[in-house]
Design a protein around this motif. Structure first.
Motif, short mmCIF file in Angstrom:
data_model
loop_
_atom_site.label_atom_id
_atom_site.label_comp_id
_atom_site.label_asym_id
_atom_site.label_seq_id
_atom_site.Cartn_x
_atom_site.Cartn_y
_atom_site.Cartn_z
N ALA A 1 0.83 -1.35 -0.18
CA ALA A 1 -0.19 0.36 0.29
C ALA A 1 1.36 1.17 0.07
CB ALA A 1 -1.14 0.09 1.66
N GLY A 2 2.44 1.20 0.32
CA GLY A 2 3.07 2.82 0.29
C GLY A 2 4.06 2.79 1.10
N LEU A 3 3.17 2.12 2.27
CA LEU A 3 3.42 2.56 3.43
C LEU A 3 5.64 2.28 4.36
CD1 LEU A 3 0.80 2.61 3.88
CD2 LEU A 3 1.03 2.30 6.40
N PRO A 4 5.80 3.48 4.45
CA PRO A 4 7.45 3.40 5.02
C PRO A 4 7.36 1.77 6.30
CG PRO A 4 6.49 5.70 5.79
CD PRO A 4 5.42 4.68 4.72
N ASN A 5 7.96 2.20 6.94
CA ASN A 5 8.07 1.53 7.47
C ASN A 5 7.91 1.84 9.32
OD1 ASN A 5 9.90 -0.87 5.60
ND2 ASN A 5 11.94 -0.65 7.25
N ALA A 6 8.39 2.99 9.04
CA ALA A 6 7.26 3.76 10.62
C ALA A 6 6.33 3.97 10.52
CB ALA A 6 8.70 4.91 10.50
N ARG A 7 5.43 3.74 9.62
CA ARG A 7 3.97 3.77 9.53
C ARG A 7 3.21 2.43 9.65
NH1 ARG A 7 1.28 6.70 4.75
NH2 ARG A 7 -0.57 6.45 6.01
N ILE A 8 4.21 1.73 9.62
CA ILE A 8 3.51 -0.06 9.29
C ILE A 8 3.96 -0.36 10.77
CG2 ILE A 8 4.47 -2.47 8.59
CD1 ILE A 8 5.28 -1.92 5.44
#
Length: 231
Positions: free
Chosen positions: A168-175
């Protein structure tokens, strides 16, 4: 600061891109190259966060430079910034491990957003390129879907959660925030996912996820459910 290496054989183009990047106080152009070989040399000297490469350059073009940069400067993300959005160029760039593919004709805001996404561990495709990728994936979809589902089946449930959000395009921090995990655990899961899928980078892993139908909100996925770790 996001340190950027800019490689394009046209000085006027480099000046224009540099002016666009200068608008963002969090982005700094640390080196400029006129061809792929010079880009590799400067990447070793400056260790940029992102190498922004044109495709058509003398001595070594941008596509050939991707593989060299992957070996010589694995910590540097690679984004293609080009006029040429043909399917062959897109496929070759992503196949070589590019983290993004942007068109010079797109809104400059797409470039800035793309650099931030890649610097945070994500990936970026310009809207027109994304449409071409989706269209290409639709051709022969049944065969690729079956192969992709088989590859995804080798993942653990938590790795599928991470892959769903990565796609979905989320970077690691948001995941990490979505799954209530520490960021280091997410990074470890991403590394494991790439190995298990045989993917060079997040873009390729996201393509496998989409081919397998593994997207946020898909029935049977557990993305978004809390893990047992806390940050």
């Amino acid at each position: 600061m996001i340190k950027v290496l800019l490689a394009d054989d046209e000085a006027m183009i480099r000046a224009g891109v540099r002016a666009v990047l200068a608008v963002d106080p969090e982005i700094e152009v640390v080196a400029e190259a006129g061809d792929g070989r010079e880009a590799i040399r400067l990447a070793l000297a400056h260790r940029p966060d992102v190498a922004l490469l044109d495709i058509r350059m003398p001595r070594m073009d941008g596509l050939a430079a991707i593989a060299e940069l992957r070996r010589a400067a694995p910590g540097t993300a690679v984004v293609m910034l080009t006029t040429f959005g043909e399917d062959d160029y897109i496929a070759r760039a992503l196949g070589e491990g590019a983290d993004g593919f942007l068109l010079k004709s797109e809104d400059p805001r797409e470039l800035l957003a793309g650099l931030h996404a890649v610097a945070e561990g994500g990936a970026c495709l310009s809207p027109r390129v994304a449409r071409r990728v989706v269209s290409a994936l639709a051709d022969g979809r049944m065969t690729r879907e079956a192969a992709a589902r088989e590859r995804v089946a080798a993942l653990t449930p938590r790795e599928r959660d991470v892959l769903t959000l990565l796609a979905a395009g989320l970077p690691n921090a948001r995941i990490a925030r979505r799954l209530h995990l520490v960021e280091g655990t997410v990074k470890a899961h991403v590394s494991s996912i790439l190995i298990r899928l045989g993917a060079e980078n997040r873009v390729q892993a996201a393509i496998v996820a989409h081919e397998a139908g593994l997207t946020a909100g898909t029935p049977g996925t557990t993305a978004g459910t809390p893990g047992t770790e806390v940050s």
